[in-house]
Design an enzyme around this catalytic site. Sequence first.
Site, PDB file in Angstrom:
ATOM      1  CG  ASP A 418      35.665  40.579  43.583  1.00  0.00           C
ATOM      2  OD1 ASP A 418      36.145  40.304  42.736  1.00  0.00           O
ATOM      3  OD2 ASP A 418      35.674  40.290  44.792  1.00  0.00           O
ATOM      4  CD  GLU A 447      35.686  37.326  40.182  1.00  0.00           C
ATOM      5  OE1 GLU A 447      36.931  36.747  40.068  1.00  0.00           O
ATOM      6  OE2 GLU A 447      35.040  37.313  41.303  1.00  0.00           O
TER       7      GLU A 447
END
Length: 701
Positions: A418, A447
Amino acid sequence: MSGRAIGTETEWWVPGRVEIDDVAPVVSCGVYPAKAVVGEVVPVSAAVWREGHEAVAATLVVRYLGVRYPHLTDRPRARVLPTPSEPQQRVKPLLIPMTSGQEPFVFHGQFTPDRVGLWTFRVDGWGDPIHTWRHGLIAKLDAGQGETELSNDLLVGAVLLERAATGVPRGLRDPLLAAAAALRTPGDPVTRTALALTPEIEELLADYPLRDLVTRGEQFGVWVDRPLARFGAWYEMFPRSTGGWDDDGNPVHGTFATAAAELPRIAGMGFDVVYLPPIHPIGKVHRKGRNNSPTAAPTDVGSPWAIGSDEGGHDTVHPSLGTIDDFDDFVSAARDLGMEVALDLALQCAPDHPWAREHRQWFTELPDGTIAYAENPPKKYQDIYPLNFDNDPEGLYDEVLRVVQHWVNHGVKFFRVDNPHTKPPNFWAWLIAQVKTVDPDVLFLSEAFTPPARQYGLAKLGFTQSYSYFTWRTTKWELTEFGNQIAELADYRRPNLFVNTPDILHAVLQHNGPGMFAIRAVLAATMSPAWGMYCGYELFEHRAVREGSEEYLDSEKYELRPRDFASALDQGRSLQPFITRLNIIRRLHPAFQQLRTIHFHHVDNDALLAYSKFDPATGDCVLVVVTLNAFGPEEATLWLDMAALGMEDYDRFWVRDEITGEEYQWGQANYIRIDPARAVAHIINMPAVPYESRNTLLRRR
């Protein structure tokens, strides 16, 4: 011979007797290894030249070094963590002849790695005296020169063939020695040169060339991953939303056991990876309510990305989901169905995370003594504390590595990271190297919705795959540019095309009905080898929290969202059958595993997009024609670039649509009509690309 001259501050590359330049694949001047997977055909090219009319040639030298991952950086101000040391596997290098392309002095070769680990390659340039001699001799014979004029040329040729014979196995030398003897025998030049110019001699010298002035090129690395690093279909699900409803119609918190019950349906759709958002305890301090409300009701479950509470941190499972043994059972159930579990690695903390109590130095402390929470001005995220990697890098680095290895030990081999662009780049280089040195099969998905410099930089640092801007590429020209970029960056970046995420519901899905869901799935599943979808996409979930927002209404990030997939399927309100067919087609065609071979074809309608792919190993070839209009039919003439398909302009051939099963006879120009009410695309099984054409088409330009 060229080599590296080491100065006090700068390393310079000294030109060699034969110059070798513009070698590819080389990432950032060789600072980072290029990327490939087992079984992938890796094209190599280089400019190789020397002075005058002397012929040059090139050899590709490939070596496998073993599974130890290259370390790009050390942990700051501390020892590098000890890792298992295995002796390098000594494998005899492969010597692969390179061929010249359309551009003079540019040579091409390729190799196919057959195991995970670090491979190296270099390009050696060398003078080809026999080729030079043959070329000059033929020109003089064609000009009618006689024995007297050619006397020296014939004797030079004899010496060259005799030299070449010393490098040929004894049992194969006779043709060369016979040709040399003929060149020394007085008589008609045509007769004397006949043996030396035969195809037999040419083929023998191709296998055992006489090489002069051999110049070794610089060595470059290619890290080779397992095939899932390039090709796979991802399905994102929240285990907590799989508990169904109670008798009063209220959602019930799911567990790993209820989530495991969903795995056969997911596997049946053809997915390879089940990706779970964070499964850890969720913070109770400043917990977010439904639809990102700053105030949570007592029954609100909070955001999984607000990690940590008095129940544990990043190495703990949420007690409502079950135990670590239940998680192990979930991983085993996925594996039994042929899938892997990917886990979210979100390096941030809720205010009540154990780290916030025990390691305040891992955060940023404000002048008033409080810990800084996350902000993206003017937005404030009081439920999240970002980490500070500079106060105690040794301690924090070690702890994150421990967490990752903990989950690897529980069967997780793929991590979706993330927001990695909000952490130091040298940290990622260090962490990935440490993890992959212990287990080279562990993979990382970045990401990072961030400008290209950072997005591509993270890929170079070692991230296996990357999220991309595919979600926001909706027009024909945008998709064409995006697809060409996939091929251009294939040496180090592998995009994973998600059609939606819990954060991103693009406007094209909000306003264009079920047809657009099918269209975007076709684009994602066929443009890139890796694609993914977030649970609910198959049910056409399209309601945003408000007009102009990309956030889902009643976002699953903040509440339980059970779904009745079976009823939707029975009532014909599901994209599940189409997604299943898409993934079946992907597995049938090796062409869909390719990054480099996408090629766009002209369609005289901006609502239609056409592109092909081929597999350089098998010749498998597919062509996709997809509509961008979800509401009505579109028609046009499709003009195929026949050379890009290994064909001549006049060829006619039969093709089959893999979606409908229909067959057509096609040529260079073809009438196309696509009605989304019937099918949003043609996925055409094309004739195989011939072997000779594959090698040419794969060459770098």
